[in-house]
Enzyme design. Structure first.
Site, short mmCIF file in Angstrom:
data_model
loop_
_atom_site.label_atom_id
_atom_site.label_comp_id
_atom_site.label_asym_id
_atom_site.label_seq_id
_atom_site.Cartn_x
_atom_site.Cartn_y
_atom_site.Cartn_z
N HIS A 104 2.93 -7.21 -0.15
CA HIS A 104 2.75 -6.10 -0.70
C HIS A 104 3.33 -4.92 0.14
O HIS A 104 3.08 -5.13 1.31
CB HIS A 104 1.25 -5.72 -1.04
CG HIS A 104 0.60 -4.26 -1.20
ND1 HIS A 104 1.47 -3.54 -2.37
CD2 HIS A 104 0.21 -3.44 -0.59
CE1 HIS A 104 1.07 -2.19 -2.14
NE2 HIS A 104 0.12 -2.08 -1.27
N GLU A 134 24.34 -7.48 -8.35
CA GLU A 134 23.62 -8.89 -8.26
C GLU A 134 21.88 -8.70 -8.54
O GLU A 134 21.49 -9.69 -8.85
CB GLU A 134 23.83 -9.65 -7.03
CG GLU A 134 25.36 -9.84 -6.92
CD GLU A 134 25.53 -10.92 -5.74
OE1 GLU A 134 24.67 -11.25 -5.11
OE2 GLU A 134 26.77 -11.03 -5.60
N GLU A 160 -6.56 -5.99 0.18
CA GLU A 160 -6.11 -6.32 -0.99
C GLU A 160 -6.02 -7.82 -1.44
O GLU A 160 -5.36 -8.24 -2.17
CB GLU A 160 -4.68 -5.88 -1.09
CG GLU A 160 -4.40 -4.26 -0.76
CD GLU A 160 -4.98 -3.27 -1.92
OE1 GLU A 160 -5.55 -4.20 -3.09
OE2 GLU A 160 -4.84 -2.30 -1.88
N HIS A 168 5.29 -0.57 0.81
CA HIS A 168 5.32 0.75 0.22
C HIS A 168 6.78 1.00 0.44
O HIS A 168 7.22 2.10 1.23
CB HIS A 168 4.59 1.65 0.95
CG HIS A 168 2.93 1.51 0.82
ND1 HIS A 168 2.04 1.83 1.87
CD2 HIS A 168 2.32 0.73 -0.05
CE1 HIS A 168 0.86 1.62 1.46
NE2 HIS A 168 0.83 0.53 0.37
N HIS A 197 2.51 3.94 -5.84
CA HIS A 197 2.05 3.28 -4.27
C HIS A 197 2.84 2.51 -3.93
O HIS A 197 2.89 2.53 -2.64
CB HIS A 197 0.24 2.58 -4.97
CG HIS A 197 -0.14 1.74 -3.78
ND1 HIS A 197 -1.69 1.68 -3.84
CD2 HIS A 197 0.20 1.20 -2.78
CE1 HIS A 197 -1.96 1.01 -2.85
NE2 HIS A 197 -0.80 0.56 -2.13
O1 2HA Z 1 -3.64 -2.32 3.18
O2 2HA Z 1 -1.25 -1.10 1.50
O3 2HA Z 1 -2.72 -1.09 -0.71
C1 2HA Z 1 -2.95 -1.21 3.04
C2 2HA Z 1 -2.45 -1.08 1.58
C3 2HA Z 1 -3.51 -1.05 0.55
ZN ZN Z 2 -0.52 -0.35 -0.36
#
Ligand code: 2HA
Ligand code: ZN
Length: 271
Positions: A139, A169, A116, A141, A210
Site C-alpha cells: 500500500h 505497455e 492496515e 500514496h 487516499h
Molecule cells: O499506515 O498509509 O493507510 C499508514 C497508511 C494508512
Molecule cells: Zn495509506
C-alpha cells in the site's frame, strides 16, 4: 542459525521501502508492505516456535493459519526501514486459530504491525485463491495517482481506460484494469473486506483520495505494477490540462494485448 539481517527477505523489504520513499510515495508513516515467506525459509534464521510476544490479529485470519509474513510496523516511516529494520519491520506467524500472530522478530520498540493489517491479510486470502503464487501486498500514496483521483471520474472502467491510454505497455502490465473503492475510513476491517472483494478481480485497487493497493508474486513485481500505474497517472497529470491531439487508440491496445497474450478487460475498451 543464520543472521536475520542477512536474510534476502529482510534486505528486499529494506530496499523496496527505500525505493518507495525515494519516489515520494510514502511520506511520514504512509504506506505499508506485507510479504509472505515460507516457514522453512524463516527457520533458517529464527526459531519459528519461539514467540517474542503474541499480537491479536483483530479479525479471523484462520485461512492464513501458520503462514509467516514480514510486515511493516504501525506508525513507522518508510524512510527509516533500511537503517533500522528490527524496529520498523516484524516477522510474524499466524496462530492456528487465526486470532493472534506470534511475533518472531522485530517491532523492537514494543510496536506492532501496520494499522492496515486487516486489509493486507484479507487481500492475501483473496489473491491466494486466484493465484497460489501471490506473496506480496503493498500500500502506498503515489503522488500523481492521488492527484488524478481529484480530477478524474472514480469509475473503474473510465479510470482503467485512461491509465491504459497514457503509456503503451500499460494494458500488458495490468490487463485486468484497476479496481476503485470509494473513500472509506482506513485501518478498519470494513475497508479490508472491501479491498479483498476487489482483489478477487484486480491486482491494483485504488482507495479513492487516499492511495493504492497492489498485489503480486514478488516485491519487485508488485513495486513495478504500482510504478507503472503511477507513471501513467503522471502522464495524465502532465497532459490533462492541455489539448490532446494524439492518443493510443483502443484498436492499438488490442494489438498490444494480443502480442503479450494477456487476458484483458474487453468491456473496458470501446471496441
Ligand atoms: O499506515 O498509509 O493507510 C499508514 C497508511 C494508512
Ligand atoms: Zn495509506
Amino acid at each position: 542459525m543464520k543472521n536475520i539481517f542477512d536474510a534476502g527477505f529482510v534486505r528486499d523489504m529494506c530496499s523496496t521501502a527505500a525505493n518507495m520513499y525515494r519516489l515520494g510515495w510514502d511520506e511520514r508513516n504512509g504506506g505499508n508492505i506485507s510479504y509472505m515467506i515460507d516457514k522453512e525459509q524463516v527457520a533458517e534464521y529464527l526459531d519459528i516456535d519461539k514467540a517474542v510476544r503474541e499480537i491479536p490479529t483483530g479479525f479471523d485470519a484462520k485461512p492464513l493459519a501458520d503462514r509467516c509474513f514480514i510486515v511493516t510496523g504501525t506508525g513507522k516511516y518508510f524512510k527509516n526501514v533500511e537503517s533500522d529494520p528490527e524496529t520498523n519491520l516484524g516477522i510474524i506467524r499466524i496462530s492456528k486459530d487465526g486470532a493472534t500472530a506470534k511475533l518472531l522478530w522485530g517491532y523492537r520498540d514494543g510496536g506492532k504491525f501496520t494499522s492496515e493489517f486487516p486489509a493486507h491479510m484479507m487481500s492475501h486470502i483473496a489473491r491466494l485463491k486466484v493465484d497460489c503464487a501471490n506473496r506480496v501486498v503493498m500500500h502506498s500514496h503515489p503522488t500523481n495517482l492521488l492527484a488524478m483521483n481529484y480530477v478524474h471520474p472514480l469509475d473503474e472502467r473510465k479510470f482503467s481506460h485512461t491509465l491504459w491510454e497514457m503509456c503503451t505497455e500499460c494494458i500488458a502490465v495490468f490487463p485486468e484494469g484497476v479496481g476503485v473503492l470509494p473513500w472509506m475510513l482506513c485501518g478498519t476491517n470494513e475497508i479490508g473486506e472491501a479491498t479483498a472483494e476487489k482483489m478477487k478481480e484486480f491486482r491494483v485497487v485504488i482507495w479513492a483520495l487516499h492511495g493504492v493497493y497492489g498485489a503480486g508474486k514478488t516485491l519487485d513485481e508488485t513495486f513495478g505494477l504500482i510504478e507503472t500505474v503511477e507513471k501513467a497517472a503522471q502522464i495524465f497529470m502532465l497532459t490533462s490540462h492541455l489539448p490532446r491531439i494524439n492518443t493510443i487508440k483502443d484498436e492499438d491496445m488490442v494489438k498490444l494485448a494480443e502480442l503479450f497474450k494477456v487476458n484483458y478487460r474487453k468491456d473496458f475498451l470501446d471496441i
